[in-house]
Design a protein around this motif. Structure first.
Motif, PDB file in Angstrom:
ATOM      1  N   ALA A 129      73.345  63.855 -21.910  1.00 22.73           N
ATOM      2  CA  ALA A 129      73.120  64.762 -22.845  1.00 22.73           C
ATOM      3  C   ALA A 129      74.228  65.669 -22.477  1.00 22.73           C
ATOM      4  O   ALA A 129      74.873  65.968 -21.289  1.00 22.73           O
ATOM      5  CB  ALA A 129      71.718  65.551 -22.442  1.00 22.73           C
ATOM      6  N   VAL A 130      74.767  66.652 -23.396  1.00 26.19           N
ATOM      7  CA  VAL A 130      75.298  67.692 -23.655  1.00 26.19           C
ATOM      8  C   VAL A 130      74.877  69.046 -24.165  1.00 26.19           C
ATOM      9  O   VAL A 130      74.162  68.782 -25.249  1.00 26.19           O
ATOM     10  CB  VAL A 130      76.843  67.062 -24.140  1.00 26.19           C
ATOM     11  CG1 VAL A 130      77.659  68.318 -24.204  1.00 26.19           C
ATOM     12  CG2 VAL A 130      77.446  66.220 -23.470  1.00 26.19           C
ATOM     13  N   HIS A 131      75.039  70.192 -23.784  1.00 23.60           N
ATOM     14  CA  HIS A 131      74.514  71.424 -24.326  1.00 23.60           C
ATOM     15  C   HIS A 131      75.495  72.646 -23.976  1.00 23.60           C
ATOM     16  O   HIS A 131      76.174  72.507 -23.021  1.00 23.60           O
ATOM     17  CB  HIS A 131      73.396  71.799 -23.416  1.00 23.60           C
ATOM     18  CG  HIS A 131      72.401  70.643 -23.118  1.00 23.60           C
ATOM     19  ND1 HIS A 131      71.068  70.462 -24.035  1.00 23.60           N
ATOM     20  CD2 HIS A 131      72.046  69.892 -22.430  1.00 23.60           C
ATOM     21  CE1 HIS A 131      70.491  69.526 -23.862  1.00 23.60           C
ATOM     22  NE2 HIS A 131      70.921  69.039 -22.675  1.00 23.60           N
ATOM     23  N   ARG A 178      68.903  74.906 -31.612  1.00 27.67           N
ATOM     24  CA  ARG A 178      67.700  75.516 -31.177  1.00 27.67           C
ATOM     25  C   ARG A 178      67.935  76.878 -30.517  1.00 27.67           C
ATOM     26  O   ARG A 178      69.145  77.140 -30.081  1.00 27.67           O
ATOM     27  CB  ARG A 178      67.045  74.564 -29.899  1.00 27.67           C
ATOM     28  CG  ARG A 178      65.630  75.151 -29.272  1.00 27.67           C
ATOM     29  CD  ARG A 178      65.147  74.120 -28.214  1.00 27.67           C
ATOM     30  NE  ARG A 178      66.260  73.867 -27.261  1.00 27.67           N
ATOM     31  CZ  ARG A 178      66.296  74.243 -25.785  1.00 27.67           C
ATOM     32  NH1 ARG A 178      65.190  75.481 -25.594  1.00 27.67           N
ATOM     33  NH2 ARG A 178      66.983  73.799 -24.970  1.00 27.67           N
ATOM     34  N   LEU A 179      66.915  77.845 -30.525  1.00 26.89           N
ATOM     35  CA  LEU A 179      67.334  79.111 -29.932  1.00 26.89           C
ATOM     36  C   LEU A 179      66.017  79.551 -29.392  1.00 26.89           C
ATOM     37  O   LEU A 179      64.711  79.280 -29.818  1.00 26.89           O
ATOM     38  CB  LEU A 179      68.131  80.094 -30.717  1.00 26.89           C
ATOM     39  CG  LEU A 179      67.351  80.328 -32.230  1.00 26.89           C
ATOM     40  CD1 LEU A 179      66.161  81.436 -31.980  1.00 26.89           C
ATOM     41  CD2 LEU A 179      68.426  81.050 -33.019  1.00 26.89           C
ATOM     42  N   THR A 180      66.056  80.651 -28.346  1.00 28.83           N
ATOM     43  CA  THR A 180      64.591  80.975 -27.917  1.00 28.83           C
ATOM     44  C   THR A 180      64.740  82.619 -27.800  1.00 28.83           C
ATOM     45  O   THR A 180      65.957  83.121 -27.430  1.00 28.83           O
ATOM     46  CB  THR A 180      64.173  80.288 -26.496  1.00 28.83           C
ATOM     47  OG1 THR A 180      65.509  80.865 -25.415  1.00 28.83           O
ATOM     48  CG2 THR A 180      63.828  78.963 -26.638  1.00 28.83           C
ATOM     49  N   ARG A 181      63.933  83.243 -27.887  1.00 35.16           N
ATOM     50  CA  ARG A 181      63.674  84.681 -27.621  1.00 35.16           C
ATOM     51  C   ARG A 181      62.961  85.069 -26.424  1.00 35.16           C
ATOM     52  O   ARG A 181      61.994  84.337 -26.148  1.00 35.16           O
ATOM     53  CB  ARG A 181      63.279  85.484 -29.112  1.00 35.16           C
ATOM     54  CG  ARG A 181      64.049  85.217 -29.979  1.00 35.16           C
ATOM     55  CD  ARG A 181      63.576  86.177 -31.475  1.00 35.16           C
ATOM     56  NE  ARG A 181      64.509  85.959 -32.426  1.00 35.16           N
ATOM     57  CZ  ARG A 181      64.874  84.912 -33.154  1.00 35.16           C
ATOM     58  NH1 ARG A 181      64.291  83.855 -33.054  1.00 35.16           N
ATOM     59  NH2 ARG A 181      65.973  84.942 -33.992  1.00 35.16           N
ATOM     60  N   GLN A 182      63.366  86.050 -25.703  1.00 33.86           N
ATOM     61  CA  GLN A 182      62.670  86.385 -24.605  1.00 33.86           C
ATOM     62  C   GLN A 182      61.286  86.803 -24.740  1.00 33.86           C
ATOM     63  O   GLN A 182      61.043  87.315 -25.814  1.00 33.86           O
ATOM     64  CB  GLN A 182      63.269  87.533 -23.885  1.00 33.86           C
ATOM     65  CG  GLN A 182      62.584  87.825 -22.497  1.00 33.86           C
ATOM     66  CD  GLN A 182      63.419  88.986 -21.885  1.00 33.86           C
ATOM     67  OE1 GLN A 182      64.329  89.760 -22.530  1.00 33.86           O
ATOM     68  NE2 GLN A 182      63.485  89.329 -20.553  1.00 33.86           N
ATOM     69  N   LEU A 228      73.604  74.461 -28.454  1.00 35.61           N
ATOM     70  CA  LEU A 228      74.184  73.637 -29.358  1.00 35.61           C
ATOM     71  C   LEU A 228      74.144  72.171 -28.609  1.00 35.61           C
ATOM     72  O   LEU A 228      74.702  72.229 -27.708  1.00 35.61           O
ATOM     73  CB  LEU A 228      75.307  73.930 -30.013  1.00 35.61           C
ATOM     74  CG  LEU A 228      75.802  72.979 -30.852  1.00 35.61           C
ATOM     75  CD1 LEU A 228      75.439  72.904 -32.162  1.00 35.61           C
ATOM     76  CD2 LEU A 228      77.593  73.556 -31.041  1.00 35.61           C
ATOM     77  N   ASP A 229      73.375  71.305 -29.065  1.00 35.37           N
ATOM     78  CA  ASP A 229      73.487  70.092 -28.322  1.00 35.37           C
ATOM     79  C   ASP A 229      73.281  68.724 -29.628  1.00 35.37           C
ATOM     80  O   ASP A 229      72.368  69.019 -30.532  1.00 35.37           O
ATOM     81  CB  ASP A 229      72.467  70.015 -27.417  1.00 35.37           C
ATOM     82  CG  ASP A 229      70.768  69.823 -27.953  1.00 35.37           C
ATOM     83  OD1 ASP A 229      70.712  68.623 -28.530  1.00 35.37           O
ATOM     84  OD2 ASP A 229      70.275  70.794 -27.523  1.00 35.37           O
ATOM     85  N   PRO A 230      73.620  67.830 -29.237  1.00 33.62           N
ATOM     86  CA  PRO A 230      73.831  66.564 -30.161  1.00 33.62           C
ATOM     87  C   PRO A 230      72.599  65.498 -30.196  1.00 33.62           C
ATOM     88  O   PRO A 230      72.507  64.544 -30.667  1.00 33.62           O
ATOM     89  CB  PRO A 230      75.017  65.789 -29.816  1.00 33.62           C
ATOM     90  CG  PRO A 230      75.286  66.023 -28.240  1.00 33.62           C
ATOM     91  CD  PRO A 230      74.691  67.515 -28.269  1.00 33.62           C
ATOM     92  N   GLU A 231      71.630  66.229 -29.313  1.00 31.35           N
ATOM     93  CA  GLU A 231      70.195  65.185 -28.692  1.00 31.35           C
ATOM     94  C   GLU A 231      70.031  64.340 -30.056  1.00 31.35           C
ATOM     95  O   GLU A 231      69.550  63.111 -30.017  1.00 31.35           O
ATOM     96  CB  GLU A 231      69.178  66.093 -28.210  1.00 31.35           C
ATOM     97  CG  GLU A 231      68.256  64.945 -27.825  1.00 31.35           C
ATOM     98  CD  GLU A 231      67.024  66.035 -27.171  1.00 31.35           C
ATOM     99  OE1 GLU A 231      66.082  65.002 -26.688  1.00 31.35           O
ATOM    100  OE2 GLU A 231      67.207  66.974 -26.773  1.00 31.35           O
ATOM    101  N   VAL A 256      79.993  67.989 -30.066  1.00 28.93           N
ATOM    102  CA  VAL A 256      80.037  69.515 -29.842  1.00 28.93           C
ATOM    103  C   VAL A 256      81.354  70.042 -29.962  1.00 28.93           C
ATOM    104  O   VAL A 256      81.457  71.124 -30.546  1.00 28.93           O
ATOM    105  CB  VAL A 256      79.287  69.931 -28.250  1.00 28.93           C
ATOM    106  CG1 VAL A 256      79.499  71.207 -28.079  1.00 28.93           C
ATOM    107  CG2 VAL A 256      77.941  69.328 -27.938  1.00 28.93           C
ATOM    108  N   LEU A 257      82.300  69.589 -29.490  1.00 25.05           N
ATOM    109  CA  LEU A 257      83.683  70.034 -29.513  1.00 25.05           C
ATOM    110  C   LEU A 257      84.277  69.957 -30.996  1.00 25.05           C
ATOM    111  O   LEU A 257      84.915  70.743 -31.343  1.00 25.05           O
ATOM    112  CB  LEU A 257      84.706  69.182 -28.622  1.00 25.05           C
ATOM    113  CG  LEU A 257      84.597  69.171 -27.186  1.00 25.05           C
ATOM    114  CD1 LEU A 257      85.559  68.523 -26.287  1.00 25.05           C
ATOM    115  CD2 LEU A 257      84.563  70.672 -26.410  1.00 25.05           C
TER     116      LEU A 257
END
Length: 123
Positions: A16-18, A41-45, A66-69, A84-85
Motif C-alpha cells: 500500500a501507498v498513501h 478519501r477524506l475525513t473531518r474531525q 490519495l491512495d491507489p488501493e 500516486v506520483l
C-alpha cells in the motif's frame, strides 16, 4: 520501466501507498481546491468513520488521502508509487506550499511479506 514491474510478486502478501495530508483546523476540501486533485478519501474531525476491519471510530483529525488501493491491482510497491506520483506530477503538486499552510504532508509506503508477518517473524 514497466517491464521491470512484478505485479504478482510471489513473496508479497499485500502492499500500500498513501499520500496523507492532515489539515489541522482547515476543511480537507481545501486540499482539493489547492491541488486540483480529487482525494480517494477524506475525513473531518468528529466524523464517524468505518475502519478496514468493520469497526467504527470518531476521526480525531481533518485529513485528505490519495491512495491507489482500488485503482491498482499489483503486489509491486513501485506500481502503487508510480500511480500516486503520476497524479502529483500532473497536478504540479507542491508539498512545500501545503506545509506553509500548516498542513502535515506525509507519503507512506508499506509492503507486507507473505512469509514473515506479525508474531511469526518473532518466533
Amino acid at each position: 520501466m514497466t517491464e521491470d514491474y512484478n505485479d504478482d510478486y510471489a513473496t508479497c502478501d499485500r502492499t500500500a501507498v498513501h499520500l496523507n495530508i492532515y489539515t489541522g483546523g482547515s476543511d480537507p476540501d481545501e486540499v482539493t481546491r489547492a491541488t486540483g486533485l480529487t482525494p480517494t478519501r477524506l475525513t473531518r474531525q468528529g466524523e464517524i468513520v468505518l475502519l478496514s476491519r468493520g469497526r467504527h471510530r470518531v476521526s480525531p483529525l481533518n485529513a485528505w488521502f490519495l491512495d491507489p488501493e482500488h485503482h491498482v491491482r499489483s503486489r509491486d510497491l513501485r506500481r502503487h508509487i508510480d500511480w500516486v506520483l503520476t497524479r502529483l506530477v500532473d497536478a504540479r503538486f507542491d508539498a512545500a506550499a501545503l506545509s506553509q499552510r500548516g498542513w502535515d504532508v506525509r507519503f507512506n509506503g508499506i509492503w507486507w511479506s507473505r512469509y514473515n508477518t506479525g508474531a511469526d517473524a518473532l518466533a
